[in-house]
Design a protein around this motif. Structure first.
Motif, PDB file in Angstrom:
ATOM      1  N   GLU A  98      24.749 -52.459 -16.191  1.00 11.50           N
ATOM      2  CA  GLU A  98      23.880 -52.123 -15.062  1.00 11.50           C
ATOM      3  C   GLU A  98      24.326 -52.863 -13.803  1.00 11.50           C
ATOM      4  O   GLU A  98      24.345 -52.299 -12.700  1.00 11.50           O
ATOM      5  CB  GLU A  98      22.434 -52.469 -15.390  1.00 11.50           C
ATOM      6  CG  GLU A  98      21.472 -52.134 -14.262  1.00 11.50           C
ATOM      7  CD  GLU A  98      20.076 -52.675 -14.502  1.00 11.50           C
ATOM      8  OE1 GLU A  98      19.200 -52.408 -13.667  1.00 11.50           O
ATOM      9  OE2 GLU A  98      19.874 -53.366 -15.521  1.00 11.50           O
ATOM     10  N   THR A  99      24.694 -54.131 -13.963  1.00 10.72           N
ATOM     11  CA  THR A  99      25.154 -54.921 -12.819  1.00 10.72           C
ATOM     12  C   THR A  99      26.415 -54.311 -12.203  1.00 10.72           C
ATOM     13  O   THR A  99      26.560 -54.253 -10.979  1.00 10.72           O
ATOM     14  CB  THR A  99      25.439 -56.373 -13.256  1.00 10.72           C
ATOM     15  OG1 THR A  99      24.240 -56.937 -13.785  1.00 10.72           O
ATOM     16  CG2 THR A  99      25.920 -57.204 -12.081  1.00 10.72           C
ATOM     17  N   PRO A 105      22.018 -48.398  -7.438  1.00  7.87           N
ATOM     18  CA  PRO A 105      23.209 -48.080  -6.673  1.00  7.87           C
ATOM     19  C   PRO A 105      22.935 -46.999  -5.646  1.00  7.87           C
ATOM     20  O   PRO A 105      22.195 -46.057  -5.905  1.00  7.87           O
ATOM     21  CB  PRO A 105      24.193 -47.582  -7.746  1.00  7.87           C
ATOM     22  CG  PRO A 105      23.340 -47.175  -8.883  1.00  7.87           C
ATOM     23  CD  PRO A 105      22.167 -48.094  -8.854  1.00  7.87           C
ATOM     24  N   GLN A 145      19.374 -52.676   0.367  1.00  6.91           N
ATOM     25  CA  GLN A 145      18.349 -53.681   0.194  1.00  6.91           C
ATOM     26  C   GLN A 145      17.643 -53.918   1.522  1.00  6.91           C
ATOM     27  O   GLN A 145      18.262 -53.866   2.589  1.00  6.91           O
ATOM     28  CB  GLN A 145      18.966 -54.996  -0.291  1.00  6.91           C
ATOM     29  CG  GLN A 145      19.590 -54.875  -1.666  1.00  6.91           C
ATOM     30  CD  GLN A 145      20.035 -56.227  -2.172  1.00  6.91           C
ATOM     31  OE1 GLN A 145      19.436 -57.242  -1.851  1.00  6.91           O
ATOM     32  NE2 GLN A 145      21.084 -56.250  -2.960  1.00  6.91           N
ATOM     33  N   SER A 163      20.417 -59.071  -7.679  1.00  8.49           N
ATOM     34  CA  SER A 163      19.945 -57.799  -7.155  1.00  8.49           C
ATOM     35  C   SER A 163      19.513 -56.864  -8.270  1.00  8.49           C
ATOM     36  O   SER A 163      20.156 -56.774  -9.295  1.00  8.49           O
ATOM     37  CB  SER A 163      21.062 -57.142  -6.340  1.00  8.49           C
ATOM     38  OG  SER A 163      20.680 -55.834  -5.961  1.00  8.49           O
ATOM     39  N   THR A 164      18.397 -56.175  -8.037  1.00  5.85           N
ATOM     40  CA  THR A 164      17.962 -55.132  -8.947  1.00  5.85           C
ATOM     41  C   THR A 164      17.896 -53.795  -8.220  1.00  5.85           C
ATOM     42  O   THR A 164      17.255 -52.861  -8.673  1.00  5.85           O
ATOM     43  CB  THR A 164      16.567 -55.456  -9.531  1.00  5.85           C
ATOM     44  OG1 THR A 164      15.645 -55.643  -8.448  1.00  5.85           O
ATOM     45  CG2 THR A 164      16.618 -56.719 -10.372  1.00  5.85           C
ATOM     46  N   THR A 165      18.537 -53.732  -7.040  1.00  7.60           N
ATOM     47  CA  THR A 165      18.523 -52.518  -6.250  1.00  7.60           C
ATOM     48  C   THR A 165      19.399 -51.456  -6.889  1.00  7.60           C
ATOM     49  O   THR A 165      20.550 -51.727  -7.230  1.00  7.60           O
ATOM     50  CB  THR A 165      19.045 -52.810  -4.827  1.00  7.60           C
ATOM     51  OG1 THR A 165      18.249 -53.846  -4.245  1.00  7.60           O
ATOM     52  CG2 THR A 165      18.965 -51.553  -3.967  1.00  7.60           C
ATOM     53  N   ALA A 190      26.024 -51.384  -9.699  1.00  9.26           N
ATOM     54  CA  ALA A 190      25.526 -51.662  -8.353  1.00  9.26           C
ATOM     55  C   ALA A 190      26.635 -51.595  -7.309  1.00  9.26           C
ATOM     56  O   ALA A 190      26.365 -51.400  -6.120  1.00  9.26           O
ATOM     57  CB  ALA A 190      24.859 -53.037  -8.323  1.00  9.26           C
TER      58      ALA A 190
END
Length: 231
Positions: free
Chosen positions: A144-145, A209, A213, A205-207, A148
């Motif tokens: 997941e990281t 893709p 932000q 960050s959890t925003t 991004a």
């Protein structure tokens, strides 16, 4: 020595003989008695507990190696498309592994219920399985990281579904349910079923893709940060 004195001394000696063992018994701490009772009630043998600890440690080591290998592949990818392909490959392998681990837990439960598996062996196997699920959770988090840094077009082109990755992370993070997680903790320690999302810091960050932000700092805070960066 007259008869009265002899009788008195005999009574004192008998009383002392009885009092000494009683005093010694009362001197044993209640915690020691409780510990002996708890030890007798434990359903996992030392050898089975040792096997569980070794299994958990092996799972953690394999997880570290897998995570670093993935990071190296992403770093060495020569294009966004190549990075997305690495993420897709990681996700597919992690999802397959999670399904295998869930099937293993089902088989363990069935074997225990049928009486084909001792309670100690069952707990040891559960602890190892939970540790391996934690590895899958870490793999999904790393995937997941990595997404991004990639655009939605590139992810779509390589069939990378970010929501599916998050779902896998959450699925693995459940670690087979609360009862299974409790068994794993009792055998291998408190950290064996700790979710990797517990380690996420506010700076991470959890925003999703493709989304920007929002900087909610005021002007003075931004100016202070800019001055610090210039220095």
């Amino acid at each position: 020595m007259n008869q009265t004195t002899s009788i008195t001394l005999a009574v004192i000696l008998v009383a002392a003989t009885i009092a000494v063992p009683l005093a010694a018994a009362s001197a044993v701490p209640s915690s020691s008695v409780q510990s002996e009772s708890d030890a007798g009630n434990e359903s996992i043998a030392p050898g089975e507990r040792f096997a569980a600890v070794v299994g958990v440690q092996n799972a953690e080591v394999n997880g570290d190696v897998s995570e670093r290998t993935f990071e190296a592949k992403v770093a060495n990818a020569t294009s966004p498309e190549a990075k997305a392909a690495v993420v897709a490959e990681q996700f597919e392998a992690s999802e397959t592994r999670q399904t295998e681990l869930e099937d293993r837990l089902t088989e363990l439960n069935e074997s225990r219920n049928a009486g084909d598996l001792s309670e100690g062996r069952y707990q040891a196997e559960v602890a190892t399985t939970v540790a391996e699920m934690q590895t899958v959770e870490r793999q999904a988090t790393a995937a997941e990281t990595a997404t991004a840094e990639l655009s939605e077009d590139v992810l779509e082109e390589q069939d990378v579904d970010v929501e599916a990755i998050r779902a896998l992370r959450d699925r693995a993070g459940e670690h087979g349910g609360p009862e299974t997680a409790a068994i794993a903790r009792s055998v291998a320690g408190e950290d064996v079923d700790r979710s990797t999302t517990d380690d996420r810091t506010p700076a991470e960050s959890t925003t999703p893709p493709g989304e920007e932000q929002v900087d909610d700092r005021d002007d003075s805070e931004r100016e202070t940060v800019a001055t610090s960066d210039e220095n």
